[in-house]
Design a protein around this motif. Structure first.
Motif, PDB file in Angstrom:
ATOM      1  N   GLU A 177       0.811  -1.223   0.000  1.00 28.59           N
ATOM      2  CA  GLU A 177       0.000   0.000   0.000  1.00 28.59           C
ATOM      3  C   GLU A 177       0.841   1.268   0.000  1.00 28.59           C
ATOM      4  O   GLU A 177       0.447   2.285  -0.544  1.00 28.59           O
ATOM      5  N   ALA A 221       1.736   1.928  -6.227  1.00 29.52           N
ATOM      6  CA  ALA A 221       0.348   1.505  -5.960  1.00 29.52           C
ATOM      7  C   ALA A 221      -0.634   2.511  -6.542  1.00 29.52           C
ATOM      8  O   ALA A 221      -0.495   3.722  -6.354  1.00 29.52           O
ATOM      9  N   SER A 229      -2.079  -2.199  -5.231  1.00 33.04           N
ATOM     10  CA  SER A 229      -1.484  -2.786  -4.040  1.00 33.04           C
ATOM     11  C   SER A 229      -1.776  -4.283  -4.042  1.00 33.04           C
ATOM     12  O   SER A 229      -2.892  -4.697  -4.337  1.00 33.04           O
TER      13      SER A 229
END
Length: 157
Positions: A91, A96, A134
């Motif tokens: 994340e 991401a 992610s």
């Protein structure tokens, strides 16, 4: 690496493996059951509980019976100095939720993204509009230095 061994009456033997950055604990019960723990912060986090057969299989994998790794410095591949690396995107990664074309990976690292794995799906040669999420794994081609730069750029470990 340091190994400490302790007899635990009525249970079996406890092995503490000091790996430098963390300590692993293996508890071998008299009945053959094995438990593997990570030691930390005054508690043991259980990683696995294995039967005798499962523990022996894992041991042979770790010992190199199933797969013997090669020394990377001695490895000759048809790609010359290039190798392939997998980098998991978490994340916090800069990549991401970003389109590959906006990521400037090649310009900043010299590495080339050749595929992205998302769950069980593999997207070969993703186009510049492909959005990396992610949890994806980026498969990249480059020299060791280029891939190390990619790992740093993407927040790999």
């Amino acid at each position: 690496m340091t190994l400490y061994e302790t007899t635990i009456p009525g249970v079996g033997r406890k092995f503490e493996i000091d790996c430098g950055t963390e300590t692993l604990v293996a508890l071998v019960h008299h009945d053959g059951k094995r438990e593997l723990f990570r030691d930390g912060d005054d508690r043991h986090e259980r990683l696995a509980s294995l039967s005798d057969r499962e523990a022996r299989q894992l041991g042979s994998v770790l010992a190199g019976t199933y797969y013997q790794p090669v020394q990377l410095d001695d490895l000759e591949v048809p790609l010359g100095e290039a190798i392939i690396e997998w980098v998991r995107i978490d994340e916090e990664s800069r990549l991401a939720d970003t389109e590959l074309g906006d990521a400037t990976i090649w310009r900043e690292t010299g590495a080339t993204v050749i595929a992205v794995q998302r769950g069980r799906e593999t997207v070969p040669s993703p186009d510049p509009e492909f959005v990396v999420e992610s949890g994806d794994t980026v498969v990249a081609l480059g020299t060791r230095d280029e891939l190390a730069a990619l790992d740093r750029l993407l927040g790999g470990r």
